[in-house]
Scaffold this motif. Structure first.
Motif, mmCIF file in Angstrom:
data_model
loop_
_atom_site.group_PDB
_atom_site.id
_atom_site.type_symbol
_atom_site.label_atom_id
_atom_site.label_comp_id
_atom_site.label_asym_id
_atom_site.label_seq_id
_atom_site.Cartn_x
_atom_site.Cartn_y
_atom_site.Cartn_z
ATOM 1 N N LYS A 112 0.825 -1.207 0.000
ATOM 2 C CA LYS A 112 0.000 0.000 0.000
ATOM 3 C C LYS A 112 0.859 1.257 0.000
ATOM 4 N N GLU A 113 2.014 1.218 0.650
ATOM 5 C CA GLU A 113 2.881 2.389 0.682
ATOM 6 C C GLU A 113 3.344 2.785 -0.713
ATOM 7 N N GLY A 114 3.448 1.812 -1.627
ATOM 8 C CA GLY A 114 3.882 2.119 -2.978
ATOM 9 C C GLY A 114 2.777 2.558 -3.904
ATOM 10 N N LEU A 115 1.540 2.654 -3.400
ATOM 11 C CA LEU A 115 0.395 3.027 -4.234
ATOM 12 C C LEU A 115 -0.040 4.475 -4.053
ATOM 13 N N GLY A 116 0.631 5.221 -3.186
ATOM 14 C CA GLY A 116 0.302 6.634 -3.018
ATOM 15 C C GLY A 116 -0.641 6.887 -1.857
ATOM 16 N N ASP A 117 -0.674 8.137 -1.426
ATOM 17 C CA ASP A 117 -1.475 8.517 -0.259
ATOM 18 C C ASP A 117 -2.976 8.499 -0.546
ATOM 19 N N ARG A 118 -3.380 8.683 -1.780
ATOM 20 C CA ARG A 118 -4.797 8.786 -2.110
ATOM 21 C C ARG A 118 -5.381 7.467 -2.629
ATOM 22 N N PHE A 119 -4.680 6.362 -2.418
ATOM 23 C CA PHE A 119 -5.124 5.090 -2.962
ATOM 24 C C PHE A 119 -6.503 4.697 -2.434
ATOM 25 N N ASP A 120 -6.719 4.827 -1.122
ATOM 26 C CA ASP A 120 -8.012 4.451 -0.543
ATOM 27 C C ASP A 120 -9.148 5.294 -1.116
ATOM 28 N N ASP A 121 -8.918 6.582 -1.287
ATOM 29 C CA ASP A 121 -9.943 7.453 -1.866
ATOM 30 C C ASP A 121 -10.216 7.082 -3.320
ATOM 31 N N ASP A 122 -9.152 6.742 -4.062
ATOM 32 C CA ASP A 122 -9.336 6.351 -5.461
ATOM 33 C C ASP A 122 -10.132 5.055 -5.572
ATOM 34 N N VAL A 123 -9.855 4.105 -4.700
ATOM 35 C CA VAL A 123 -10.584 2.839 -4.719
ATOM 36 C C VAL A 123 -12.044 3.072 -4.337
ATOM 37 N N MET A 124 -12.292 3.968 -3.390
ATOM 38 C CA MET A 124 -13.668 4.300 -3.013
ATOM 39 C C MET A 124 -14.427 4.873 -4.209
ATOM 40 N N GLU A 125 -13.807 5.782 -4.934
ATOM 41 C CA GLU A 125 -14.450 6.349 -6.125
ATOM 42 C C GLU A 125 -14.659 5.271 -7.190
ATOM 43 N N MET A 126 -13.670 4.409 -7.352
ATOM 44 C CA MET A 126 -13.773 3.329 -8.327
ATOM 45 C C MET A 126 -14.955 2.420 -8.014
ATOM 46 N N GLY A 127 -15.114 2.058 -6.748
ATOM 47 C CA GLY A 127 -16.207 1.185 -6.359
ATOM 48 C C GLY A 127 -17.562 1.849 -6.469
ATOM 49 N N LEU A 128 -17.659 3.124 -6.060
ATOM 50 C CA LEU A 128 -18.943 3.824 -6.106
ATOM 51 C C LEU A 128 -19.413 4.010 -7.541
ATOM 52 N N LYS A 129 -18.514 4.392 -8.433
ATOM 53 C CA LYS A 129 -18.894 4.556 -9.842
ATOM 54 C C LYS A 129 -19.253 3.226 -10.480
ATOM 55 N N ALA A 130 -18.598 2.151 -10.042
ATOM 56 C CA ALA A 130 -18.946 0.836 -10.577
ATOM 57 C C ALA A 130 -20.360 0.439 -10.193
ATOM 58 N N LEU A 131 -20.808 0.836 -9.023
ATOM 59 C CA LEU A 131 -22.178 0.560 -8.607
ATOM 60 C C LEU A 131 -23.170 1.443 -9.357
ATOM 61 N N ILE A 132 -22.906 2.736 -9.408
ATOM 62 C CA ILE A 132 -23.857 3.679 -10.010
ATOM 63 C C ILE A 132 -24.014 3.423 -11.505
ATOM 64 N N HIS A 133 -22.891 3.250 -12.201
ATOM 65 C CA HIS A 133 -22.923 3.091 -13.657
ATOM 66 C C HIS A 133 -22.869 1.635 -14.106
ATOM 67 N N GLY A 134 -22.637 0.725 -13.191
ATOM 68 C CA GLY A 134 -22.478 -0.675 -13.565
ATOM 69 C C GLY A 134 -21.044 -1.064 -13.801
ATOM 70 N N VAL A 135 -20.189 -0.111 -14.162
ATOM 71 C CA VAL A 135 -18.782 -0.378 -14.437
ATOM 72 C C VAL A 135 -18.010 0.928 -14.285
ATOM 73 N N SER A 136 -16.760 0.822 -13.874
ATOM 74 C CA SER A 136 -15.850 1.964 -13.849
ATOM 75 C C SER A 136 -14.540 1.531 -14.485
ATOM 76 N N PHE A 137 -13.742 2.510 -14.908
ATOM 77 C CA PHE A 137 -12.513 2.219 -15.639
ATOM 78 C C PHE A 137 -11.339 2.934 -14.961
ATOM 79 N N PRO A 138 -10.719 2.313 -13.952
ATOM 80 C CA PRO A 138 -9.550 2.932 -13.314
ATOM 81 C C PRO A 138 -8.328 2.889 -14.228
#
Length: 474
Positions: A112-138
């Protein structure tokens, strides 16, 4: 023959140019069900109910002709159910961040240290958009994740494997500004811009690699590209929100519309029926103008003059709104929405409930979370593979519980457990906090050892080594 909305690698290879392919791909994507559902889902997520905003109350004449009823109240109340349910499912699995299986001996999550400080926030956005739209593209953009959504990204699928082969991201500030597009391929990306309001694209920046190393020239301060490199494959992955591969709005929209329409109708009827109607007896000689003046004077002075001897009378009349039936209908629709979505209405959990009752209430949510987490896990592992990392993400679910009961259970088991296991079982400590606590305890132990006299320090060290030898023998 007209082409369907699905864009494949065959279309990209057969295109005359990158600009022509981008224009055709965007137009086809905008006609697809994925794009239309994504745009509509955005409106519901912002609490803009499309259906009730278009609803018009109509009246019909004796001949059957219809016309808009301008006298009816037009309050339109949109619920926030769609956002609430999707945020609940997403934060349930991702609210406490992501940790990984491969943790160093010191308790640090090196992956996790090698993925950046905002990794958790990015994953949260990725998951939320995948639910709302059916799919997300990180998109793994060198040292962080940029999340593309179905309303701005046209996927290009491999005709044989069904995997994501390429993609076109498109956007503009508003209708008065030109369209921008970026074609992402395995060997680089190309920037484009339209000359007008349509998709007549021109290349703004030729194809270049994803990873470019620059060197600054001391003489003039300019940066010169000295090395360019691409990833082993396309640095964009498709993350689905469920096995259905569709927006969570599908199937839920009709229930939300019914809920909002009934609630809006109840409020409008209450407002319309709040007026007092005056039934006047013995006013046959008054025309419409006289009646208007009489009613205006009554509302102003609250006094009406009648001649009882002439048989005149004034009777106030109000309408009763059928409230109870509608309240029961609203409650039933809301309960059905929560049940179909597999969500938890916290109001159904009684205060002071035991963990057994709480776990039973969370069972449907756990089942939906397992499916959601599987897709998120696959997406994260694909992103790690771009960096040559093999690890498995772990999710800590966010749930209400009888914390006192859980802590008491851990305390009873503490004498048979090590410190790391105890911290992992405590419900009020997150994985990130656990690593920091273990690190501080290790540092405190080293400081205590350093403060001891040499003889005592040697004895303490020997005792610790003896304990470790005994554990090894066992």
């Amino acid at each position: 023959m007209s082409k369907g909305p699905l864009v494949t690698d065959g279309d990209l290879k057969a295109a005359a140019s990158a600009t022509a392919f981008a224009a055709d791909a965007i137009e086809r994507h905008m006609s697809s069900e994925m794009y239309r559902n994504a745009v509509t889902a955005n409106e519901y997520y912002r609490q803009h109910n499309v259906t009730i905003n278009r609803f018009v109350q109509k009246i019909y004449s004796c001949s059957g002709a219809e016309a808009e009823d301008f006298t009816a109240s037009k309050l339109r109340l949109a619920s926030n159910l769609f956002k609430r349910l999707n945020v609940q499912r997403c934060t349930y699995s991702l609210g406490k961040g992501v940790s990984f299986v491969d943790v160093s001996a010191g308790g640090k999550d090196t992956t996790k240290e090698g993925l950046g400080d905002r990794f958790d926030d990015d994953v949260m956005e990725m998951g939320l958009k995948a639910l709302i739209h059916g799919v997300s593209f990180p998109f793994w953009n060198l040292d962080h994740i940029d999340v593309f959504t179905a309303d701005e990204f046209c996927p290009v699928w491999d005709e044989y494997s069904g995997a994501l082969y390429a993609g076109v991201r498109f956007w503009r500030l508003d209708s008065d500004h030109p369209w921008h597009a970026t074609l992402y391929e395995q060997d680089g990306y190309t920037e484009m811009v339209s000359g007008g309001s349509g998709f007549d694209f021109e290349v703004a920046e030729a194809k270049r690699a994803y990873k470019v190393t620059y060197q600054e020239i001391p003489a003039d301060g300019m940066k010169l590209a000295v090395d360019a490199e691409n990833y082993s494959r396309l640095p964009i992955v498709a993350v689905w929100g469920s096995d259905a591969h569709q927006s969570t709005l599908v199937g839920m929209r009709e229930s939300i519309d019914a809920y909002d329409l009934i609630k809006s109708g109840l409020v409008n009827d209450t407002r319309d029926c709040a007026q007092i109607y005056w039934l006047i007896n013995g006013a046959g000689g008054m025309d419409d103008r006289d009646l208007d003046l009489w009613r205006a004077k009554l509302k102003l002075t609250h006094v009406a003059e009648v001649d009882a001897e002439q048989g005149q009378s004034v009777t106030p009349y109000t309408q009763e709104v059928p409230v109870e039936g509608r309240k029961e209908t609203l409650a039933q629709i809301k309960a059905d929405i929560y049940e179909d979505f597999g969500a938890l209405d916290v109001h159904t959990i009684a205060a002071g409930a035991t963990n057994d009752h709480i776990d039973a209430a969370y069972q449907p949510m756990d089942e939906e979370a397992a499916e959601f987490e599987r897709h998120i896990r696959e997406g994260i592992m694909d992103i790690l593979a771009l960096q040559g990392i093999e690890d498995t993400p772990v999710f800590t679910r966010t749930r209400i519980s009888n914390t006192k009961e859980q802590v008491e259970t851990v305390c009873l088991e503490a004498e048979w457990l090590d410190e790391e296991t105890i911290l992992r079982k405590l419900p009020n400590i997150t994985p990130d906090e656990r690593a920091k606590i273990l690190e501080r305890k290790q540092r405190e132990q080293e400081e205590r050892m350093a403060a001891l006299p040499p003889a005592l320090a040697a004895n303490a060290k020997g005792a610790q080594e003896g304990d470790e030898d005994e554990e090894g023998d066992e």
